[in-house]
Design a protein around this motif. Structure first.
Motif, mmCIF file in Angstrom:
data_model
loop_
_atom_site.group_PDB
_atom_site.id
_atom_site.type_symbol
_atom_site.label_atom_id
_atom_site.label_comp_id
_atom_site.label_asym_id
_atom_site.label_seq_id
_atom_site.Cartn_x
_atom_site.Cartn_y
_atom_site.Cartn_z
ATOM 1 N N LEU A 54 0.783 -1.121 -0.016
ATOM 2 C CA LEU A 54 0.171 0.140 0.006
ATOM 3 C C LEU A 54 0.983 1.413 0.044
ATOM 4 O O LEU A 54 0.460 2.358 -0.464
ATOM 5 C CB LEU A 54 -1.065 -0.087 1.289
ATOM 6 N N LYS A 75 -2.192 -5.842 -5.886
ATOM 7 C CA LYS A 75 -3.288 -6.852 -6.208
ATOM 8 C C LYS A 75 -2.502 -8.008 -6.582
ATOM 9 O O LYS A 75 -2.915 -9.167 -6.906
ATOM 10 C CB LYS A 75 -4.113 -6.298 -7.443
ATOM 11 N N ASN A 80 -3.090 -10.468 2.228
ATOM 12 C CA ASN A 80 -4.371 -9.643 2.348
ATOM 13 C C ASN A 80 -4.128 -9.023 3.757
ATOM 14 O O ASN A 80 -3.875 -9.421 4.713
ATOM 15 C CB ASN A 80 -5.694 -10.379 2.480
ATOM 16 N N PHE A 83 -7.928 -4.025 8.124
ATOM 17 C CA PHE A 83 -7.678 -2.802 8.491
ATOM 18 C C PHE A 83 -8.421 -2.337 9.735
ATOM 19 O O PHE A 83 -9.369 -3.177 10.015
ATOM 20 C CB PHE A 83 -8.352 -1.763 7.413
ATOM 21 N N PHE A 89 -16.935 -2.385 2.300
ATOM 22 C CA PHE A 89 -17.541 -1.763 1.173
ATOM 23 C C PHE A 89 -19.028 -1.668 1.593
ATOM 24 O O PHE A 89 -19.830 -2.389 1.740
ATOM 25 C CB PHE A 89 -17.434 -2.548 0.093
ATOM 26 N N PHE A 100 -15.634 -10.556 -2.762
ATOM 27 C CA PHE A 100 -15.056 -9.640 -3.778
ATOM 28 C C PHE A 100 -13.647 -10.053 -4.317
ATOM 29 O O PHE A 100 -13.490 -9.832 -5.432
ATOM 30 C CB PHE A 100 -14.922 -8.346 -2.857
ATOM 31 N N MET A 104 -12.790 -10.832 -8.093
ATOM 32 C CA MET A 104 -11.716 -9.913 -8.858
ATOM 33 C C MET A 104 -10.760 -11.052 -9.523
ATOM 34 O O MET A 104 -10.003 -10.780 -10.688
ATOM 35 C CB MET A 104 -10.881 -8.998 -7.986
ATOM 36 N N ASP B 177 -14.144 6.676 2.010
ATOM 37 C CA ASP B 177 -12.976 6.358 2.862
ATOM 38 C C ASP B 177 -11.742 5.666 2.001
ATOM 39 O O ASP B 177 -12.041 4.819 1.007
ATOM 40 C CB ASP B 177 -13.541 5.221 3.697
ATOM 41 N N TYR B 179 -9.515 4.044 2.662
ATOM 42 C CA TYR B 179 -9.228 2.479 3.054
ATOM 43 C C TYR B 179 -9.895 1.761 2.088
ATOM 44 O O TYR B 179 -9.373 0.758 2.280
ATOM 45 C CB TYR B 179 -9.701 2.536 4.538
ATOM 46 N N LEU B 180 -11.084 2.184 1.769
ATOM 47 C CA LEU B 180 -11.817 1.255 0.868
ATOM 48 C C LEU B 180 -11.156 1.170 -0.406
ATOM 49 O O LEU B 180 -11.073 -0.145 -0.834
ATOM 50 C CB LEU B 180 -13.357 1.982 0.498
ATOM 51 N N GLU B 182 -7.982 1.243 -0.690
ATOM 52 C CA GLU B 182 -6.724 0.214 -0.346
ATOM 53 C C GLU B 182 -7.373 -0.935 -0.368
ATOM 54 O O GLU B 182 -6.838 -2.107 -0.615
ATOM 55 C CB GLU B 182 -5.966 0.725 0.769
ATOM 56 N N ALA B 183 -8.285 -1.278 0.438
ATOM 57 C CA ALA B 183 -8.995 -2.565 0.589
ATOM 58 C C ALA B 183 -9.231 -3.311 -0.760
ATOM 59 O O ALA B 183 -8.965 -4.429 -1.118
ATOM 60 C CB ALA B 183 -10.128 -2.750 1.456
ATOM 61 N N SER B 184 -9.777 -2.567 -1.736
ATOM 62 C CA SER B 184 -10.081 -3.108 -3.126
ATOM 63 C C SER B 184 -8.773 -3.433 -3.714
ATOM 64 O O SER B 184 -8.721 -4.603 -4.176
ATOM 65 C CB SER B 184 -10.975 -1.969 -3.691
ATOM 66 N N SER B 185 -7.750 -2.790 -3.634
ATOM 67 C CA SER B 185 -6.577 -3.038 -4.287
ATOM 68 C C SER B 185 -5.951 -4.176 -3.799
ATOM 69 O O SER B 185 -5.499 -5.223 -4.365
ATOM 70 C CB SER B 185 -5.861 -1.698 -4.341
ATOM 71 N N ASP B 186 -6.086 -4.188 -2.348
ATOM 72 C CA ASP B 186 -5.340 -5.426 -1.490
ATOM 73 C C ASP B 186 -5.907 -6.773 -1.829
ATOM 74 O O ASP B 186 -5.505 -7.523 -1.757
ATOM 75 C CB ASP B 186 -5.650 -5.133 0.020
ATOM 76 N N LEU B 187 -7.389 -6.493 -2.254
ATOM 77 C CA LEU B 187 -8.187 -7.813 -2.512
ATOM 78 C C LEU B 187 -8.074 -8.145 -4.063
ATOM 79 O O LEU B 187 -8.770 -8.886 -4.481
ATOM 80 C CB LEU B 187 -9.542 -7.482 -2.115
ATOM 81 N N GLY B 188 -7.281 -7.506 -4.663
ATOM 82 C CA GLY B 188 -6.720 -7.654 -6.235
ATOM 83 C C GLY B 188 -7.609 -7.042 -7.146
ATOM 84 O O GLY B 188 -7.523 -7.475 -8.329
ATOM 85 N N ALA B 189 -8.261 -6.004 -6.825
ATOM 86 C CA ALA B 189 -8.825 -5.423 -8.005
ATOM 87 C C ALA B 189 -7.938 -4.178 -8.818
ATOM 88 O O ALA B 189 -7.008 -3.758 -7.929
ATOM 89 C CB ALA B 189 -10.002 -4.509 -7.396
ATOM 90 N N SER B 190 -8.082 -3.988 -10.023
ATOM 91 C CA SER B 190 -7.207 -3.216 -10.567
ATOM 92 C C SER B 190 -7.543 -1.836 -10.397
ATOM 93 O O SER B 190 -8.869 -1.453 -9.650
ATOM 94 C CB SER B 190 -7.325 -3.491 -12.148
ATOM 95 N N LYS B 193 -11.264 -1.464 -11.925
ATOM 96 C CA LYS B 193 -12.191 -2.210 -11.178
ATOM 97 C C LYS B 193 -12.605 -1.273 -10.040
ATOM 98 O O LYS B 193 -13.577 -1.178 -9.780
ATOM 99 C CB LYS B 193 -11.583 -3.612 -10.747
ATOM 100 N N LYS B 197 -16.380 -0.371 -9.367
ATOM 101 C CA LYS B 197 -17.133 -1.281 -8.393
ATOM 102 C C LYS B 197 -17.210 -0.436 -7.016
ATOM 103 O O LYS B 197 -18.098 -0.645 -6.091
ATOM 104 C CB LYS B 197 -16.155 -2.513 -8.432
ATOM 105 N N ILE B 198 -16.189 0.376 -6.672
ATOM 106 C CA ILE B 198 -16.150 1.146 -5.399
ATOM 107 C C ILE B 198 -16.674 2.468 -5.416
ATOM 108 O O ILE B 198 -17.569 2.939 -4.744
ATOM 109 C CB ILE B 198 -14.809 0.798 -4.587
#
Lengths: 357, 284
Positions: A54, A75, A80, A83, A89, A100, A104, B177, B179-180, B182-190, B193, B197-198
């Motif tokens: 990050l 990604k 993982n 937080f 979401f 999610f 992805m 937020d 963090y959302l 970051e969470a999305s990217s952490d979970l594999g979203a480009s 995406k 999506k967010i």
């Protein structure tokens, strides 16, 4: 020899001119529960974010399962993050949140549904599929966020103070649950916290950080009972500090002059004239009414605090205030009473005093 | 009624007077006269008729409607394309920088919009700055026709209405937020995406609000069409203006206005039917 799942080499991170992480090295083994412990601003979260990708790093390398991921986008990293504020979401249901990561990865719908069910079972949230995050309590939200991370089967799960927003009781039960979950799944957890309590309860190993530098890496028992520095000793648990000079050395025992008293400790290569810090944990000090031959100090009870499971006494010895803790609510002692304190010689923590202390 | 309620009423009074005198009454008047007949001398005869509404659906006017909706739609779409990257970039800046940049967005409002349109003439005409620079650089050989056509109108519309898209979108994006993401990217979203999506679902109220605030005026900003379209183009705005001022057919002008109000209302109703909340629109 256990397999190294995550290796951090010479990690450095600066924000502007301020170097937050200075040459950080760490090996994390497969399946272990490792805690990064330190006060706020010590750089523990920075390290976690660097592992997750990050934040970029200023220098050094990060390897996950042997692969250099230093420059890799989050990604593509098989880790993982959980937080602190859960980061669920808000417009998605519990089911969509948890699924999610798989979505992805373009896993097919039936498979996602099946895996989400397994996860919900794992975190005891069956029947919550269609709820929105804001319809859940803090603890439930935290479970969803853990399930959302775990479903991807990460090589390492990173947890950034995940329990800090929960109340005391819930925190305790979540601590145990997290630990059980981790054991059951065998996934490596890297857990960031400022709570020594959490660190001692859950970890296989604790990494104690101060100003971006590792102070000590050890198991909870070792780090608590054999701290390698005054900082470690005082960060984890309470302690009473005596500063003294070695006056006499024999094969088995060494004598140290502290204020007006002389304390006996186990010899450990000390020489006459060495400056030492001697630490005693409150729970290791015993109160007696009659003086013993050695390691006995006389004092007066000045304060007594009862907190349910234990009682904490403050005893004034000369000018020093000594904290003593014992289990239960023994009414034997009262304020103003004159008592003797003593301890087992093995319970003393002895550290060489550094010049700057 | 106790005194507390009386005080509340007292403070709300100006708003009630404002809304009823300046919005509700004129609208009712327009609605009424849209059912009147016009005489040949620009006056009105108060006999009930729906002929005006039948006339609106004449092929000529239908094409004006369609053209207006097309221009407004394109304008809205371009405003969205420009605003999203802008507000997303701003939202990552320091709070102070954000304030400064958002203030800059508002600066054009300090000048009269009519004058700004004439400013565009200087930039866009055949011998204007843009064509001169492009030809000087050898990018183009012949000057481009940037005005007195659809392109000119859309440039003018986008320029004038862009802040109305940026403001609601900005206030919507700043509630997301970080963090959302970051969470999305952490979970594999480009990045794409994560955006679709967010970010988009969460900023939908702002997006809709902005679209409404761009789309609706774009149907009616006749002065932009008159200046940058060279008077050759007709949109709903000029049509209504002409009916009232030039053709002096007030009842017919009123009927077109009412249809315009209905179109706008339909968009809002559609938004509510799709699950949007009116409160979300009020925020920006």
């Amino acid at each position: 020899m256990k397999k190294v799942i995550l290796r951090i080499e010479h990690l450095k991170k600066s924000f502007g001119n301020k170097e937050v992480i200075k040459n950080f090295d760490l090996d994390v083994y497969e399946g272990e529960f490792l805690t990064l412990l330190g006060s706020s601003g010590c750089g523990k979260t920075t390290i976690l974010r660097a592992i997750a990708g990050l934040d970029s790093v200023s220098d050094g390398h990060i390897y996950i399962d042997g692969k250099d991921v230093t420059m890799l986008d989050p990604k593509y990293r098989e880790v993982n993050t959980i937080f602190q504020n859960y980061a669920l979401f808000p417009l998605m249901t519990v089911e969509e949140n948890i699924g999610f990561g798989l979505k992805m990865k373009k896993v097919n719908k039936q498979e996602i549904k099946k895996r989400v069910q397994e996860m919900l079972e794992l975190v005891h949230l069956q029947g919550y599929e269609k709820r929105k995050p804001k319809e859940l309590s803090g603890g439930e939200q935290q479970r969803v966020s853990i399930a959302r991370g775990l479903i991807n089967n990460p090589k390492v799960l990173l947890l950034d103070e995940p329990l800090s927003a929960l109340d005391q009781k819930l925190r305790k039960s979540m601590q145990l649950e997290l630990k059980q979950l981790q054991k059951k799944l065998g996934i490596t957890f890297i857990y960031v916290t400022h709570s020594q309590d959490e660190a001692l309860t859950m970890s296989d190993r604790i990494v104690l950080l101060k100003d971006g530098v590792i102070q000590q890496v050890d198991t909870p028992v070792k780090i608590y009972e054999h701290p390698n520095s005054l900082y470690t000793a005082q960060f984890l648990g309470d302690s009473n500090l005596f500063q003294g000079i070695v006056t006499r050395v024999e094969d088995n025992y060494t004598w140290v002059k502290v204020d007006d008293a002389t304390l006996k400790i186990v010899s450990h290569g000390w020489c006459v004239g060495d400056a030492l810090n001697i630490l005693l944990r409150p729970e290791n000090i015993k109160i007696i009414l009659k003086e013993k031959k050695e390691n006995t100090l006389q004092g007066t009870i000045v304060d007594r605090v009862y907190d349910g499971a234990s009682t904490n006494l403050t005893i004034r010895v000369n000018k020093k205030k000594i904290n003593v803790m014992y289990l239960g609510n023994d009414k034997l002692y009262s304020r103003g009473q004159s008592v003797y304190i003593t301890w087992d010689i093995e319970d003393t923590i002895v550290l060489k005093r550094e010049a700057y202390e | 009624m106790n005194s507390k309620k009386l005080w509340k009423f007292f403070f709300i009074c100006p708003v009630i007077i404002y809304v009823s005198l300046l919005i509700a009454l004129p609208l009712i008047y327009i609605l009424l006269i849209s059912f009147f007949q016009s005489d040949y001398y620009g006056g009105m005869i108060s006999t009930f008729t729906i002929q005006n509404y039948i006339d609106v659906f004449d092929q000529v006017y239908i094409s004006v409607f369609l053209k207006s909706i097309f221009i407004a739609g394109i304008t809205t779409f371009i405003c969205i394309l420009i605003s999203y990257p802008f507000v997303l970039a701003i939202s990552h800046k320091k709070p102070r920088t954000q304030k400064i940049l958002m203030t800059l967005v508002m600066v054009p409002f300090l000048t009269n919009s009519l004058i700004r349109m004439y400013g565009w003439l200087v930039l866009l005409r055949k011998s204007g700055v843009i064509n001169q620079v492009l030809m000087g650089l050898g990018v183009i050989q012949e000057p481009l026709s940037l005005m007195y056509n659809m392109i000119g109108i859309i440039i003018g519309m986008v320029y004038t209405l862009l802040p109305f898209m940026i403001l609601p979108l900005y206030s919507s994006v700043s509630t997301v937020d970080p963090y959302l993401l970051e969470a999305s990217s952490d979970l594999g979203a480009s990045k794409m995406k994560t955006f679709f999506k967010i970010i988009v679902p969460q900023t939908l109220p702002g997006l809709f609000n902005g679209s409404l605030m761009v789309f609706t005026p774009a149907l009616g900003y006749f002065f932009i069409v008159d200046i940058l379209g060279g008077g050759k183009m007709m949109i709903l705005g000029n049509l209504i203006k002409n009916q009232f001022l030039t053709a002096r057919n007030w009842p017919f002008g009123a009927a077109i206005s009412i249809v315009l109000v209905l179109i706008t209302s339909l968009v809002i109703i559609a938004y509510r039917k799709l699950g949007g909340k009116m409160e979300d629109l009020g925020g920006a």
